[in-house]
Design an enzyme around this catalytic site. Structure first.
Site, PDB file in Angstrom:
ATOM      1  N   LYS A 182       0.841  -1.215   0.000  1.00  0.00           N
ATOM      2  CA  LYS A 182       0.000   0.000   0.000  1.00  0.00           C
ATOM      3  C   LYS A 182       0.870   1.257   0.000  1.00  0.00           C
ATOM      4  CE  LYS A 182      -1.986  -1.233   3.931  1.00  0.00           C
ATOM      5  NZ  LYS A 182      -1.317  -2.533   4.224  1.00  0.00           N
ATOM      6  N   ARG A 210      -9.793   0.616   8.785  1.00  0.00           N
ATOM      7  CA  ARG A 210      -9.378  -0.745   9.113  1.00  0.00           C
ATOM      8  C   ARG A 210     -10.446  -1.498   9.877  1.00  0.00           C
ATOM      9  NH1 ARG A 210      -3.477   0.219   9.003  1.00  0.00           N
ATOM     10  NH2 ARG A 210      -2.417  -1.752   9.230  1.00  0.00           N
ATOM     11  N   ARG A 233      11.860  -5.506   4.751  1.00  0.00           N
ATOM     12  CA  ARG A 233      11.591  -4.077   4.511  1.00  0.00           C
ATOM     13  C   ARG A 233      12.479  -3.149   5.345  1.00  0.00           C
ATOM     14  NH1 ARG A 233       5.718  -1.836   5.408  1.00  0.00           N
ATOM     15  NH2 ARG A 233       5.944  -2.990   7.348  1.00  0.00           N
ATOM     16  N   ARG A 245      11.229  -1.171  11.016  1.00  0.00           N
ATOM     17  CA  ARG A 245      10.169  -0.873  11.977  1.00  0.00           C
ATOM     18  C   ARG A 245      10.154  -1.862  13.128  1.00  0.00           C
ATOM     19  NH1 ARG A 245       4.900   0.150   8.335  1.00  0.00           N
ATOM     20  NH2 ARG A 245       4.035  -1.245   9.908  1.00  0.00           N
ATOM     21  N   ARG A 280      -0.675  -8.960  13.554  1.00  0.00           N
ATOM     22  CA  ARG A 280      -1.160  -8.001  12.545  1.00  0.00           C
ATOM     23  C   ARG A 280      -2.024  -8.708  11.501  1.00  0.00           C
ATOM     24  NH1 ARG A 280       4.432  -5.439  10.986  1.00  0.00           N
ATOM     25  NH2 ARG A 280       3.344  -4.313   9.335  1.00  0.00           N
TER      26      ARG A 280
HETATM   27  P1  AP5 Z   1       4.851  -1.615   1.790  1.00  0.00           P
HETATM   28  O1  AP5 Z   1       4.500  -0.778   0.608  1.00  0.00           O
HETATM   29  O2  AP5 Z   1       5.634  -0.989   2.894  1.00  0.00           O
HETATM   30  O3  AP5 Z   1       3.546  -2.372   2.353  1.00  0.00           O
HETATM   31  P2  AP5 Z   1       2.303  -1.800   3.156  1.00  0.00           P
HETATM   32  O4  AP5 Z   1       1.090  -2.481   2.614  1.00  0.00           O
HETATM   33  O5  AP5 Z   1       2.307  -0.317   3.188  1.00  0.00           O
HETATM   34  O6  AP5 Z   1       2.643  -2.448   4.558  1.00  0.00           O
HETATM   35  P3  AP5 Z   1       2.573  -1.884   6.053  1.00  0.00           P
HETATM   36  O7  AP5 Z   1       3.293  -2.896   6.894  1.00  0.00           O
HETATM   37  O8  AP5 Z   1       3.049  -0.475   6.123  1.00  0.00           O
HETATM   38  O9  AP5 Z   1       1.087  -1.989   6.323  1.00  0.00           O
HETATM   39  P4  AP5 Z   1       0.458  -2.082   7.671  1.00  0.00           P
HETATM   40  O10 AP5 Z   1      -0.957  -1.941   7.263  1.00  0.00           O
HETATM   41  O11 AP5 Z   1       0.770  -3.264   8.507  1.00  0.00           O
HETATM   42  O12 AP5 Z   1       1.168  -0.906   8.493  1.00  0.00           O
HETATM   43  P5  AP5 Z   1       0.682   0.516   8.944  1.00  0.00           P
HETATM   44  O13 AP5 Z   1       1.856   1.390   9.009  1.00  0.00           O
HETATM   45  O14 AP5 Z   1      -0.514   0.955   8.182  1.00  0.00           O
HETATM   46  O15 AP5 Z   1       5.639  -2.902   1.227  1.00  0.00           O
HETATM   47  C1  AP5 Z   1       6.182  -3.883   2.102  1.00  0.00           C
HETATM   48  C2  AP5 Z   1       7.529  -4.380   1.536  1.00  0.00           C
HETATM   49  O16 AP5 Z   1       7.299  -5.114   0.347  1.00  0.00           O
HETATM   50  C3  AP5 Z   1       8.514  -3.259   1.188  1.00  0.00           C
HETATM   51  O17 AP5 Z   1       9.804  -3.665   1.522  1.00  0.00           O
HETATM   52  C4  AP5 Z   1       8.366  -3.109  -0.350  1.00  0.00           C
HETATM   53  O18 AP5 Z   1       9.574  -2.681  -0.939  1.00  0.00           O
HETATM   54  C5  AP5 Z   1       7.989  -4.522  -0.769  1.00  0.00           C
HETATM   55  N1  AP5 Z   1       7.050  -4.567  -1.890  1.00  0.00           N
HETATM   56  C6  AP5 Z   1       6.006  -3.721  -2.131  1.00  0.00           C
HETATM   57  N2  AP5 Z   1       5.341  -4.079  -3.245  1.00  0.00           N
HETATM   58  C7  AP5 Z   1       5.982  -5.210  -3.716  1.00  0.00           C
HETATM   59  C8  AP5 Z   1       5.752  -6.051  -4.847  1.00  0.00           C
HETATM   60  N3  AP5 Z   1       4.750  -5.850  -5.706  1.00  0.00           N
HETATM   61  N4  AP5 Z   1       6.587  -7.117  -5.016  1.00  0.00           N
HETATM   62  C9  AP5 Z   1       7.616  -7.353  -4.149  1.00  0.00           C
HETATM   63  N5  AP5 Z   1       7.874  -6.574  -3.068  1.00  0.00           N
HETATM   64  C10 AP5 Z   1       7.067  -5.516  -2.850  1.00  0.00           C
HETATM   65  O19 AP5 Z   1       0.164   0.198  10.427  1.00  0.00           O
HETATM   66  C11 AP5 Z   1       1.043  -0.134  11.470  1.00  0.00           C
HETATM   67  C12 AP5 Z   1       0.287  -0.253  12.782  1.00  0.00           C
HETATM   68  O20 AP5 Z   1      -0.333   1.008  13.102  1.00  0.00           O
HETATM   69  C13 AP5 Z   1      -0.886  -1.261  12.808  1.00  0.00           C
HETATM   70  O21 AP5 Z   1      -0.445  -2.566  13.092  1.00  0.00           O
HETATM   71  C14 AP5 Z   1      -1.745  -0.667  13.934  1.00  0.00           C
HETATM   72  O22 AP5 Z   1      -1.219  -0.942  15.205  1.00  0.00           O
HETATM   73  C15 AP5 Z   1      -1.625   0.842  13.697  1.00  0.00           C
HETATM   74  N6  AP5 Z   1      -2.653   1.374  12.775  1.00  0.00           N
HETATM   75  C16 AP5 Z   1      -2.418   1.965  11.554  1.00  0.00           C
HETATM   76  N7  AP5 Z   1      -3.572   2.365  10.995  1.00  0.00           N
HETATM   77  C17 AP5 Z   1      -4.565   2.016  11.854  1.00  0.00           C
HETATM   78  C18 AP5 Z   1      -5.988   2.135  11.818  1.00  0.00           C
HETATM   79  N8  AP5 Z   1      -6.621   2.687  10.771  1.00  0.00           N
HETATM   80  N9  AP5 Z   1      -6.686   1.661  12.865  1.00  0.00           N
HETATM   81  C19 AP5 Z   1      -6.062   1.115  13.953  1.00  0.00           C
HETATM   82  N10 AP5 Z   1      -4.727   0.960  14.051  1.00  0.00           N
HETATM   83  C20 AP5 Z   1      -3.975   1.397  13.006  1.00  0.00           C
END
Ligand code: AP5
Length: 219
Positions: free
Chosen positions: A15, A89, A128, A162, A173
């Site tokens: 994402k 979410r 990552r 991270r 997660r």
């Molecule tokens: P990346 O693009 O970083 O993936 P992402 O989907 O953004 O993953 P996140 O881990 O950031 O998502 P998340 O939802 O767990 O975390 P968030 O910060 O929102 O890609 C991942 C890796 O793969 C990278 O190394 C990239 O280079 C590689 N890659 C990408 N595309 C690829 C492809 N096509 N092929 C191969 N490799 C590829 O949330 C973190 C925490 O915050 C949550 O656990 C929760 O505690 C809290 N939180 C956040 N939002 C909320 C909410 N709305 N409600 C409640 N809690 C929340």
């Protein structure tokens, strides 16, 4: 014309990677609740400390906190469109977003669902690292920096991993995703807003699928 999209998918689906391309190429504003919460946790406040504990375990932060963060940002207005990355979410978050946008005379134009197998998610998350200065996202094997330890985008050497990118927290997660977030797939399907993409494809190809959806929306 204002266009608002949601990027929906499990942790590590790509994402953030796709959101950055959309910001650069299409001038939309990325609203990542994960990034906002990471900022809050480094603020040293009591709220930041509580958020930090929850995030490190891989659990979801409470709806009222994240809805409050999004409300605050939407109230500043001024964007040609928003990319909601990691929000909503839960079903209450989805309802709150509909209401907030409604109050601005806007709506969600598409929900891009990034479909990726669990095994690939583990690989993606464990490899990552990101630039602490500009937020560029890298991966040990699929997208390493050109020069070791230096961000291609801004030249910073502040590259980090991270705290929640470990096997234990990833298990939680993923469970949180399937329990609380995946019901949103049906929610947006019923509203005819769901646009699935094959997130298993390489980054450029996923980008092309996302671009085709955006072009179809006139953006
Ligand atoms: P990346 O693009 O970083 O993936 P992402 O989907 O953004 O993953 P996140 O881990 O950031 O998502 P998340 O939802 O767990 O975390 P968030 O910060 O929102 O890609 C991942 C890796 O793969 C990278 O190394 C990239 O280079 C590689 N890659 C990408 N595309 C690829 C492809 N096509 N092929 C191969 N490799 C590829 O949330 C973190 C925490 O915050 C949550 O656990 C929760 O505690 C809290 N939180 C956040 N939002 C909320 C909410 N709305 N409600 C409640 N809690 C929340």
């Amino acid at each position: 014309m204002t266009i608002n999209i949601i990027l929906l998918g499990p942790p590590g689906a790509g994402k953030g990677t796709q959101a950055r391309t959309l910001v650069e190429e299409r001038g939309l504003v990325q609203l990542s609740t994960g990034d906002m919460l990471r900022e809050a946790r480094s603020s040293g406040t009591e709220m930041g400390r509580r958020v930090s504990e929850v995030m490190d375990k891989g659990q979801l932060v409470t709806d009222d906190i994240v809805i409050g963060l999004i409300r605050e940002r939407l109230e500043t207005g001024g964007a040609a469109g928003f990319i909601f990355d990691g929000f909503p979410r839960t079903l209450p978050q989805a309802d709150a977003l509909t209401e907030l946008l409604d109050g601005m005379g806007q709506s969600i134009d598409a929900v891009i669902e990034m479909q990726v197998d669990d095994a690939a998610l583990v690989d993606r998350i464990s490899g990552r690292y990101t630039c602490g200065n500009c937020g560029e996202v890298y991966h040990d094997t699929t997208r390493p920096t050109a020069a070791p330890g230096v961000c291609d985008h801004c030249g910073s050497t502040d590259l980090k991993r991270r705290a929640d990118d470990n096997a234990e927290s990833l298990k939680t997660r993923l469970l949180e995703y399937y329990k609380k977030t995946s019901p949103l797939i049906g929610y947006y399907y019923a509203r005819k807003q769901l646009r699935p993409v094959d997130g298993m494809a390489d980054m450029a190809e996923v980008g092309q699928q996302v671009a085709a959806i955006m072009d179809g929306l006139g953006r």
